[in-house]
Design a protein around this motif. Structure first.
Motif, mmCIF file in Angstrom:
data_model
loop_
_atom_site.group_PDB
_atom_site.id
_atom_site.type_symbol
_atom_site.label_atom_id
_atom_site.label_comp_id
_atom_site.label_asym_id
_atom_site.label_seq_id
_atom_site.Cartn_x
_atom_site.Cartn_y
_atom_site.Cartn_z
ATOM 1 N N ARG A 1 -6.552 5.853 -7.179
ATOM 2 C CA ARG A 1 -6.759 4.731 -6.253
ATOM 3 C C ARG A 1 -7.705 3.700 -6.861
ATOM 4 N N ASN A 2 -8.775 4.189 -7.491
ATOM 5 C CA ASN A 2 -9.766 3.277 -8.053
ATOM 6 C C ASN A 2 -9.218 2.477 -9.237
ATOM 7 N N TRP B 1 -5.616 4.157 2.343
ATOM 8 C CA TRP B 1 -6.067 3.799 0.998
ATOM 9 C C TRP B 1 -7.562 3.480 0.991
ATOM 10 N N GLN B 2 -8.027 2.894 2.069
ATOM 11 C CA GLN B 2 -9.439 2.476 2.141
ATOM 12 C C GLN B 2 -10.352 3.561 2.700
ATOM 13 N N ASN C 1 -8.177 10.209 -6.017
ATOM 14 C CA ASN C 1 -9.251 9.224 -5.849
ATOM 15 C C ASN C 1 -9.390 8.350 -7.092
ATOM 16 N N ASP D 1 -12.344 7.317 2.898
ATOM 17 C CA ASP D 1 -13.074 8.050 1.869
ATOM 18 C C ASP D 1 -12.265 9.245 1.380
ATOM 19 N N GLN E 1 -2.520 1.270 4.484
ATOM 20 C CA GLN E 1 -3.685 0.500 4.037
ATOM 21 C C GLN E 1 -4.984 1.168 4.475
ATOM 22 N N ASN E 2 -5.045 1.600 5.735
ATOM 23 C CA ASN E 2 -6.255 2.286 6.213
ATOM 24 C C ASN E 2 -6.501 3.571 5.426
ATOM 25 N N TYR F 1 0.834 -1.208 0.000
ATOM 26 C CA TYR F 1 0.000 0.000 0.000
ATOM 27 C C TYR F 1 0.868 1.257 0.000
#
Length: 367
Positions: free
Chosen positions: A60-61, A35-36, A57, A38, A32-33, A6
């Motif tokens: 990331r997607n 990345w996940q 954003n 909002d 990691q947190n 990550y």
């Protein structure tokens, strides 16, 4: 393992530098947190504007996790984050340490490290000095760090390898690229000898000019001291020395000719208080590294008369063509060419540039 992936993913996104990534880790507890999380929370934690937040954003997607894993495996690249013990300690102490390092090979385990840097378009004097100093320091167990570039950097790496030591090349591109391309074999030899190729840049990043100052800060950050062998008045090597001084590290400089533009930078460093360096022992004595590894005494090399003539005609500070050696010795060009091959095989001479030869310094030749 996942945290490293990550962290590397964050680094691959344009605009996400070391400070922003560390801010995200601090805010969310892990890469990691973050990345996940909002988009709004990420934008607030990283201090991003609306447009840049939207770009991040989207990145990331669309991130290609499978592609990253494939490159890590195929290029034998490892990752280490600033939170881990394996992260180089001296670099961790710097102001803006990379959040994650990409590397091939083995990182140093201690701070017995010295950076050797200088000009790409170096003179024979500078090239020979870099090689000799690096070789002698490596024989004493000093880990040599440089930038993998043409000129002084390449000579620093090859000198360390000849000294049986370890060396690190810090590069300004992703590790799926090789720059300069002619150093591909050298980089393989560095890893095979227990050294490493290191970058903070993710896969796909080209060696752009704007990346080199960031790479220079890593060179300075990983080293106990920076040795500037040869540099013009506006050399990138001086940027490395500036980073070293900002971090409270020592800067050594090799004095050069007052008539050479390639020594204006190093002579300027000496004028401003850098430590003068005329032999490897100057560094070894400064840190108490002297005689850590005793060298076995080698028998003196006894040269036949004609080989001695050529050896003594060669210089350490100037590369000479065969034609000039003919004038100095009176031997034929054919004889000199054969003799040079033998001297090179015994590490008494070197073809520094195509058709130009220098004497290797500090060799044990019987009078």
């Amino acid at each position: 393992m996942k945290e490293r992936r990550y962290m590397a993913a964050w680094k691959s996104i344009k605009g996400m530098g070391a400070r922003r990534i560390r801010s995200l880790v601090s805010r969310f507890g892990s890469a990691q947190n973050a990345w996940q999380a909002d988009g709004e929370a990420v934008a607030e934690a990283a201090g991003l504007g609306v447009q840049k937040a939207g770009h991040i954003n989207a990145a990331r997607n669309q991130f290609d996790w499978e592609g990253q894993e494939k490159l890590l495996r195929s290029r034998k690249v490892q990752l280490v984050t600033f939170q881990e013990e394996a992260y180089p300690e001296l670099l961790k102490q710097t102001y803006n340490a990379p959040a994650v390092l990409f590397y091939q090979g083995i990182l140093p385990e201690n701070d017995k490290t010295a950076a050797i840097v200088g000009a790409r378009k170096a003179t024979p004097y500078g090239l020979n000095a870099a090689h000799t100093l690096s070789e002698q320091l490596a024989r004493q167990g000093v880990f040599i760090i440089s930038g993998g570039a043409r000129g002084i950097d390449t000579r620093a790496h090859t000198g360390a390898l000849r000294g049986g030591g370890r060396t690190i090349a810090v590069v300004a591109n992703g590790l799926d690229r090789t720059y300069p391309p002619e150093n591909r074999r050298l980089f393989e030899e560095i890893c095979d000898a227990g050294g490493a190729i290191v970058s903070e840049f993710s896969f796909g990043v080209e060696p752009l000019a704007c990346n080199f100052p960031a790479r220079n800060r890593i060179i300075a950050g990983m080293a106990r001291c920076v040795i500037v062998v040869e540099a013009a008045a506006r050399s990138g090597a001086l940027i490395t020395s500036d980073f070293a001084l900002e971090e409270g590290r020592d800067v050594f400089a090799v004095p050069g000719s007052i008539f050479s533009t390639m020594s204006q930078g190093t002579n300027g460093l000496l004028r401003n208080g850098a430590i003068i360096l005329t032999r490897a022992a100057d560094v070894l004595d400064e840190y108490g590294w002297q005689n850590v590894k005793k060298e076995e005494g080698k028998p003196a090399c006894v040269l036949p008369d004609r080989e001695r003539q050529v050896y003594e005609a060669l210089q350490e500070s100037q590369a000479l063509p065969v034609e000039q050696l003919v004038m100095h010795t009176g031997l034929s060009a054919a004889d000199i060419s054969c003799i040079l091959v033998n001297l090179i095989l015994h590490n008494l001479a070197e073809e520094l540039l195509p058709g130009l030869y220098v004497r290797c310094p500090a060799q044990n030749v019987s009078p």
